[in-house]
Design a protein around this motif. Sequence first.
Motif, PDB file in Angstrom:
ATOM      1  N   ARG A   1       0.987  -1.255   0.075  1.00  0.00           N
ATOM      2  CA  ARG A   1       0.115   0.123   0.033  1.00  0.00           C
ATOM      3  C   ARG A   1       0.997   1.052  -0.226  1.00  0.00           C
ATOM      4  O   ARG A   1       0.426   2.236  -0.796  1.00  0.00           O
ATOM      5  CB  ARG A   1      -0.899  -0.001   1.149  1.00  0.00           C
ATOM      6  CG  ARG A   1      -1.962  -1.081   1.110  1.00  0.00           C
ATOM      7  CD  ARG A   1      -3.095  -0.923   2.196  1.00  0.00           C
ATOM      8  NE  ARG A   1      -3.829   0.371   2.010  1.00  0.00           N
ATOM      9  CZ  ARG A   1      -4.880   0.565   2.833  1.00  0.00           C
ATOM     10  NH1 ARG A   1      -5.480  -0.340   3.854  1.00  0.00           N
ATOM     11  NH2 ARG A   1      -5.621   1.735   2.675  1.00  0.00           N
ATOM     12  N   ASP A   2       1.962   0.986   0.595  1.00  0.00           N
ATOM     13  CA  ASP A   2       2.937   2.167   0.620  1.00  0.00           C
ATOM     14  C   ASP A   2       3.271   2.720  -0.905  1.00  0.00           C
ATOM     15  O   ASP A   2       3.392   3.900  -1.220  1.00  0.00           O
ATOM     16  CB  ASP A   2       4.482   2.016   1.479  1.00  0.00           C
ATOM     17  CG  ASP A   2       3.897   1.878   2.967  1.00  0.00           C
ATOM     18  OD1 ASP A   2       2.904   2.536   3.247  1.00  0.00           O
ATOM     19  OD2 ASP A   2       4.730   1.701   3.645  1.00  0.00           O
TER      20      ASP A   2
ATOM     21  N   GLN B   1       0.343   4.266  -2.717  1.00  0.00           N
ATOM     22  CA  GLN B   1       0.280   5.662  -2.304  1.00  0.00           C
ATOM     23  C   GLN B   1       1.247   6.648  -2.944  1.00  0.00           C
ATOM     24  O   GLN B   1       0.939   7.641  -3.224  1.00  0.00           O
ATOM     25  CB  GLN B   1       0.528   5.503  -0.834  1.00  0.00           C
ATOM     26  CG  GLN B   1       0.136   7.120  -0.158  1.00  0.00           C
ATOM     27  CD  GLN B   1      -0.008   7.103   1.447  1.00  0.00           C
ATOM     28  OE1 GLN B   1       0.014   6.095   1.878  1.00  0.00           O
ATOM     29  NE2 GLN B   1      -0.094   8.081   2.129  1.00  0.00           N
ATOM     30  N   SER B   2       2.784   5.918  -3.123  1.00  0.00           N
ATOM     31  CA  SER B   2       3.558   6.680  -3.606  1.00  0.00           C
ATOM     32  C   SER B   2       3.319   7.032  -5.215  1.00  0.00           C
ATOM     33  O   SER B   2       3.856   8.096  -5.810  1.00  0.00           O
ATOM     34  CB  SER B   2       5.038   6.074  -3.599  1.00  0.00           C
ATOM     35  OG  SER B   2       4.930   4.915  -4.315  1.00  0.00           O
TER      36      SER B   2
ATOM     37  N   GLY C   1       0.214   7.686  -6.102  1.00  0.00           N
ATOM     38  CA  GLY C   1      -1.130   8.355  -6.217  1.00  0.00           C
ATOM     39  C   GLY C   1      -2.406   7.469  -6.188  1.00  0.00           C
ATOM     40  O   GLY C   1      -3.437   7.922  -6.537  1.00  0.00           O
ATOM     41  N   TYR C   2      -2.050   6.187  -5.786  1.00  0.00           N
ATOM     42  CA  TYR C   2      -3.354   5.406  -5.745  1.00  0.00           C
ATOM     43  C   TYR C   2      -3.957   4.900  -4.228  1.00  0.00           C
ATOM     44  O   TYR C   2      -2.858   4.873  -3.477  1.00  0.00           O
ATOM     45  CB  TYR C   2      -3.256   4.211  -6.864  1.00  0.00           C
ATOM     46  CG  TYR C   2      -3.005   4.486  -7.976  1.00  0.00           C
ATOM     47  CD1 TYR C   2      -4.015   4.818  -8.888  1.00  0.00           C
ATOM     48  CD2 TYR C   2      -1.628   4.591  -8.710  1.00  0.00           C
ATOM     49  CE1 TYR C   2      -3.606   4.872 -10.344  1.00  0.00           C
ATOM     50  CE2 TYR C   2      -1.283   4.953 -10.053  1.00  0.00           C
ATOM     51  CZ  TYR C   2      -2.502   4.990 -10.660  1.00  0.00           C
ATOM     52  OH  TYR C   2      -2.336   5.542 -12.194  1.00  0.00           O
ATOM     53  N   SER C   3      -5.107   4.586  -4.130  1.00  0.00           N
ATOM     54  CA  SER C   3      -5.451   3.860  -2.989  1.00  0.00           C
ATOM     55  C   SER C   3      -5.714   2.413  -3.524  1.00  0.00           C
ATOM     56  O   SER C   3      -5.899   2.090  -4.104  1.00  0.00           O
ATOM     57  CB  SER C   3      -6.655   4.522  -2.499  1.00  0.00           C
ATOM     58  OG  SER C   3      -7.977   4.378  -3.364  1.00  0.00           O
TER      59      SER C   3
ATOM     60  N   SER D   1      -7.446   4.579 -11.968  1.00  0.00           N
ATOM     61  CA  SER D   1      -8.105   5.853 -11.549  1.00  0.00           C
ATOM     62  C   SER D   1      -9.298   6.197 -12.348  1.00  0.00           C
ATOM     63  O   SER D   1      -9.556   7.152 -12.819  1.00  0.00           O
ATOM     64  CB  SER D   1      -6.908   6.994 -11.684  1.00  0.00           C
ATOM     65  OG  SER D   1      -6.689   7.211 -13.066  1.00  0.00           O
TER      66      SER D   1
END
Length: 396
Positions: free
Chosen positions: A132-133, A136-137, A139-141, A191
């Motif tokens: 998940r890191d 996030q880096s 730009g996604y969840s 996205s």
Amino acid sequence: CGGSMSNSSGMLQSPFYPGIYPNNADCMWEIQVENNFRVMLTFRDIAMQSGRCQYDYVEVYDGPPHSSPLLGRLCSGSFPTFISSSNMMTVHFHSDSRYTFRGFQAHYSSVPADHNSTLLCLPDYMHAVVSRDYLQSQGYSAQMVTLNDSHCKPTVTSREVIFNIPYNSCGTIREENNDTINYSNMIKVTSSGYVIKRKKNIHLHISCKMLQNTWIQIMYVAEDTIDVNENQFGRYNMNITFYDSSSFLQQVHDFPYYIDLNQNLYLQAYLHSSDPNLIVFVDTCVASPDPHDFNTLAYDIIKDGCVRDSSYATYYSPYSHFARFKFNAFEFIRRHTLVYLQCELVVCRLGDYSSRCYRGCINRSKRDTSSVEEGVNVVVGPLQLREGDAQSRNTG
């Protein structure tokens, strides 16, 4: 000369190093470290017949020797370092019949791989994990991560998005070629929901490739600015179980297994895999009093598919993942307190009549020399000759 190495680090060297190595040597070392680690191999000494390395040489392969890129061929000069792209590397040493020298010495160690994404090819499914890191880096969840088949949902934890993807569902594609079976799928990071999309989609292509007994695991990310390749190697999950009769209904769980001389011993080999289109073949079974040494003092029951013990026989199996056979307890067990069996099993595609599983007894010199495709070794036992009094048996 050669062998399998599975420790996190170790040393390998030419025969008799630092003495003179023998003529006509042909050694193959398979180095396999933990999943999601890499192999780093550093040469500390190398002295062979120099030139273009045609006669005496060391080859380093990025995985199995017959299906992986050659990282380098050496015979003299500098002492390079090689790093694999997976958790497996093969080193091949060859000498001809002319000149001999000191040879080589090399050290290997395991180094952590990139942990943005990991993949394991397990017996029943592909286990893919995305950090998940990492998402996030970019730009996604975690909610933006889906499988090619959106009905198969991931498990989301505080740190990871985890997919357990079966080989026969969830959109997994099965393809065959001459020597592999490929299972592939795709994890999508999109996205969606935006009228104007400013971020590119990420596609994680997942592939498990099966040789006769080796899983090659590949995960790579297809995106304009990211190109990550992740390879893992593993072994098939096999076991062998004793049964009390030729009906193969009741397993024997005794340890050790007490038997009478000339008693029929019934065994079943079992491949754990969700793919129904595979078949198991018993290539070799050897008995030894030492579970760690099946060469010094051993008795061949079947070797290279050729029956060596007259009591050996096979039984019909209702499923291709099972191989059933029997033999009689022999004089060998009378001379040793405990006896162990080591059987080499081979996995092939069902109906592939050119494969090892359908060719039966084969002279060793005519076999494929690929050590990677020779089979899975399983050790069972011990067997112990039954004593005349019940107390001895109950104690065991």
